[in-house]
Motif scaffolding. Sequence first.
Motif, short mmCIF file in Angstrom:
data_model
loop_
_atom_site.label_atom_id
_atom_site.label_comp_id
_atom_site.label_asym_id
_atom_site.label_seq_id
_atom_site.Cartn_x
_atom_site.Cartn_y
_atom_site.Cartn_z
N GLY A 1 41.58 40.46 44.00
CA GLY A 1 41.96 38.88 43.86
C GLY A 1 41.25 38.42 42.63
O GLY A 1 40.61 38.81 41.92
N ARG A 2 40.87 36.94 42.78
CA ARG A 2 40.37 36.35 41.59
C ARG A 2 38.63 36.32 41.79
O ARG A 2 38.38 36.18 43.00
CB ARG A 2 40.83 34.88 41.55
CG ARG A 2 42.15 34.85 41.14
CD ARG A 2 42.70 33.59 41.39
NE ARG A 2 44.24 33.37 40.91
CZ ARG A 2 45.09 33.81 41.82
NH1 ARG A 2 45.00 34.21 42.93
NH2 ARG A 2 46.47 33.60 41.13
N ASP B 1 43.49 33.06 46.98
CA ASP B 1 44.25 34.47 47.25
C ASP B 1 44.74 34.39 48.78
O ASP B 1 45.21 35.53 49.19
CB ASP B 1 43.42 35.48 47.04
CG ASP B 1 43.14 35.56 45.14
OD1 ASP B 1 44.24 35.37 44.63
OD2 ASP B 1 41.86 35.76 45.00
#
Length: 183
Positions: free
Chosen positions: A31-32, A172
């Motif tokens: 994810g980020r 996310d």
Amino acid sequence: MGRQYREIPQKMIDFIRDQKLFFVATAAADGRVNLSPKGMDSLRVLDERRLVWLNVTGSGNETAAHVREFPRMTLMFCAFEGSPMILRLYGTPRVIHPYDTEWETLYPLFKPLSGARQIFDLTVELVQTSCGMGVPFYDYAGEREQLTAWAEKKGEAGIRDYWREKNRHSLDGKATHVLEPEN
């Protein structure tokens, strides 16, 4: 130019205590990556290997979700006046919520802030300095009061409603446990 240490030297503890702004970076396994600026007199150095920072309500809650899943964190400080320096602290964080027993011990270290939602307790494993010669000079003009005023206006019940709506999951979809302990 750059140096590495296993603990925070006293002159760097003094530097940290003088800072009005620091940056926090975290990431889950996927994810980020999250990178956030922090201020509001929300950081305390407990000793050369441990510090805590008080996190207040914001539009997201990425740090809590990331730490829960993949406990690693980097804090970065920049010298905006005086000699140039960038200071990074790498370590293992723990998230402490108001419902956790440790909250009662750690929260009194800070000036009470409306909307306080977590304390991050960081065990420092690596300290790194770099030159910082590319960081410009900036003058501190004061704190912004909007976030505190917003949280005070919402009140405790309004903040909890906001957490329920906006802070329970990361971008996310990872759980933050801002309202309830992990089962």
